[in-house]
Design a protein around this motif. Structure first.
Motif, short mmCIF file in Angstrom:
data_model
loop_
_atom_site.label_atom_id
_atom_site.label_comp_id
_atom_site.label_asym_id
_atom_site.label_seq_id
_atom_site.Cartn_x
_atom_site.Cartn_y
_atom_site.Cartn_z
N TRP A 136 1.05 -1.02 0.00
CA TRP A 136 0.03 0.14 -0.11
C TRP A 136 0.82 1.29 -0.06
CZ3 TRP A 136 -5.01 -1.38 -0.24
CH2 TRP A 136 -5.52 -2.70 0.00
N GLY A 137 0.33 2.21 -0.68
CA GLY A 137 1.03 3.51 -0.74
C GLY A 137 -0.19 4.50 -0.08
N THR A 138 0.23 5.70 -0.77
CA THR A 138 -0.98 6.96 -0.29
C THR A 138 -0.78 7.68 -1.56
OG1 THR A 138 0.89 8.48 0.56
CG2 THR A 138 -0.14 6.87 2.16
N PRO A 139 -1.64 8.82 -1.73
CA PRO A 139 -1.64 9.29 -3.03
C PRO A 139 -0.30 10.20 -3.05
CG PRO A 139 -3.70 9.91 -1.90
CD PRO A 139 -2.73 9.01 -0.94
N TYR A 140 0.48 10.40 -2.21
CA TYR A 140 1.81 11.12 -2.40
C TYR A 140 3.05 10.34 -2.05
CZ TYR A 140 -1.91 14.62 -1.46
OH TYR A 140 -3.11 15.16 -1.65
N THR A 141 2.92 9.18 -1.72
CA THR A 141 3.98 7.96 -1.33
C THR A 141 4.03 6.89 -2.16
OG1 THR A 141 3.07 7.05 0.70
CG2 THR A 141 4.35 9.27 0.96
N ARG A 142 5.10 6.35 -2.37
CA ARG A 142 5.33 5.08 -3.10
C ARG A 142 4.78 3.72 -2.12
NH1 ARG A 142 10.64 4.62 -6.44
NH2 ARG A 142 11.51 4.81 -4.29
N PRO A 143 4.29 2.75 -2.57
CA PRO A 143 3.95 1.77 -1.83
C PRO A 143 5.13 1.33 -1.01
CG PRO A 143 2.99 1.15 -4.00
CD PRO A 143 4.16 2.57 -4.11
N ASN A 144 4.64 0.80 0.28
CA ASN A 144 5.64 0.35 1.42
C ASN A 144 5.68 -1.13 0.88
OD1 ASN A 144 7.18 -0.39 3.58
ND2 ASN A 144 5.98 1.17 4.77
N GLN A 145 6.82 -1.64 0.56
CA GLN A 145 7.04 -3.06 0.17
C GLN A 145 7.35 -3.81 1.49
OE1 GLN A 145 6.14 -3.94 -2.76
NE2 GLN A 145 5.96 -1.94 -3.59
N TYR A 146 7.79 -3.24 2.37
CA TYR A 146 7.89 -3.84 3.62
C TYR A 146 6.77 -4.14 4.67
CZ TYR A 146 12.76 -2.79 2.21
OH TYR A 146 13.82 -2.69 1.50
N LYS A 147 5.57 -3.54 4.35
CA LYS A 147 4.22 -3.58 4.90
C LYS A 147 3.11 -4.13 4.14
CE LYS A 147 6.29 -1.90 8.92
NZ LYS A 147 6.50 -2.65 10.02
N ALA A 148 3.52 -5.27 3.40
CA ALA A 148 2.56 -5.63 2.54
C ALA A 148 1.42 -6.40 3.20
CB ALA A 148 3.31 -6.28 1.36
N SER A 149 0.23 -6.33 2.65
CA SER A 149 -0.84 -7.50 3.14
C SER A 149 -0.79 -8.48 2.15
CB SER A 149 -2.23 -6.72 2.97
OG SER A 149 -2.17 -5.57 4.00
N TYR A 150 -1.11 -9.79 2.83
CA TYR A 150 -1.33 -11.04 2.00
C TYR A 150 -2.77 -11.56 2.20
CZ TYR A 150 3.50 -11.57 0.98
OH TYR A 150 4.84 -11.69 0.34
#
Length: 346
Positions: A136-150
């Motif tokens: 997940w990211g936000t409208p202003y930030t790239r997706p956080n690859q270290y906090k992914a949902s499965y």
């Protein structure tokens, strides 16, 4: 190759046990066998991870390709995450044939239309399980690859297993995408939670044997015991009582090991009884409470209560029937029209 992608690959390799790095890289398939033969897998993991990054520089990987390696790691080690069970429901009895291509397309479109910066990966396995990874990211930030949902979805069942990230506000979006893509109308958490994904599957798919109480406990009969035979009679009755406890425990929980459940909760509703003269309650309203259970191994803990002398045998069905209670909870709420509006498909 982007520096963030390189660092992500390096950290993923560091999580893998050294003896399994080569096997997982082979499953990943991004590096050729010739490239893998150039890596010394007997050196320290820090050096191995850097060698993998250097090889990936030859044919630069993007973040979606790099995320596949992490998906392989999480599939082999699902107990590193906490999983919750969700059950979906259809309005009509007829079931539409499942189309994986359509499911992927609709799921991605639904999430990406609601949130621009999101990375989605799919991976299929032989047991009809579709693994989905969402960063997940936000409208202003790239997706956080270290906090992914499965998400693990078995296409032939209404059950979904979700290991959510810290972005809990995105859970409604995730649930809405699931029900729309799989042609269901709503989804409900079953209030079962555990690190053991396989144990949760055993419970909801009824792949383990658990018996349920259909009898009443029999109190020990009082007898006149001669003083000289009192010790022998006491030993005899203690032996019989231990055998009875073992028997009723086996009848309640079955012979095999219990699924590893760590969290369960359900709601109780009963009528409060009091003397009318005391005027405690003006209206006859039900007494409601929320019961929560948590333990590193909840069902095995409950199973050991009576043999350890910490509870009377047999245990209350409220304890021995926790998995069944959770399966029935969704059906009860459905009949009462208490399904949540948040996760209802439009």
């Amino acid at each position: 190759m982007d520096e963030t992608v390189a660092e992500y690959i390096r950290r993923t390799v560091l999580k893998i046990p050294r003896d399994e790095i080569k096997m997982m890289l082979q499953q990943w398939g991004f590096l050729s066998e010739v490239q893998l033969q150039t890596i010394n897998f007997h050196q320290i993991k820090e050096n191995i991870s850097q060698d993998v990054v250097n090889l990936c520089e030859e044919n630069p990987a993007d973040i979606k390709q790099a995320a596949v390696l992490e998906m392989i790691y999480n599939h082999i080690y699902p107990n590193k995450r906490v999983w919750s069970v969700y059950q979906m429901r259809k309005t009509e009895e007829e079931t539409e044939p499942f189309d994986l291509t359509h499911f992927k397309k609709v799921f991605k479109r639904r999430l990406q239309s609601a949130l621009k910066n999101v990375t989605i990966n799919f991976r299929e396995y032989e047991d009809n399980a579709i693994w989905i990874r969402i960063a997940w990211g936000t409208p202003y930030t790239r997706p956080n690859q270290y906090k992914a949902s499965y998400v693990v979805y078995h296409s032939q069942t209404p059950y979904v297993f979700i290991s959510a990230s810290v972005f809990k506000s995105n859970l409604p979006l995730l649930c809405q995408a699931l029900v729309v893509a799989s042609h269901y109308c709503d989804i409900r958490e079953m209030e079962l939670r555990s690190h053991s994904l396989n144990s949760l599957k055993d419970i909801v798919f009824k792949r383990y044997s658990q018996n349920f109480q259909t009898y009443n406990p029999r109190p020990l009969q009082e007898r006149n015991v001669a003083p000289e035979n009192a010790d022998l009679r006491l030993i005899y009755e203690n032996k019989n009582e231990k055998e009875r406890i073992q028997r009723v425990t086996r009848e309640a929980f079955g012979d095999g090991p219990q699924p590893k459940l760590e969290f369960a909760q359900y709601k109780l509703e009963t009528m409060f009884k009091s003397d009318p003269k005391m005027e405690v309650l003006d209206k006859k309203e039900p007494f409601r409470c929320l019961v929560k259970f948590s333990s590193p191994h909840l069902l095995e803990s409950l199973k050991s209560l009576a043999p350890a002398g910490m509870a009377d045998a047999p245990l209350s069905p409220l304890l021995t029937c926790i998995p069944q209670k959770a399966r029935n909870y969704f059906k009860i709420r459905e009949k009462k029209g208490l399904l949540p509006e948040t996760f209802v498909s439009p």
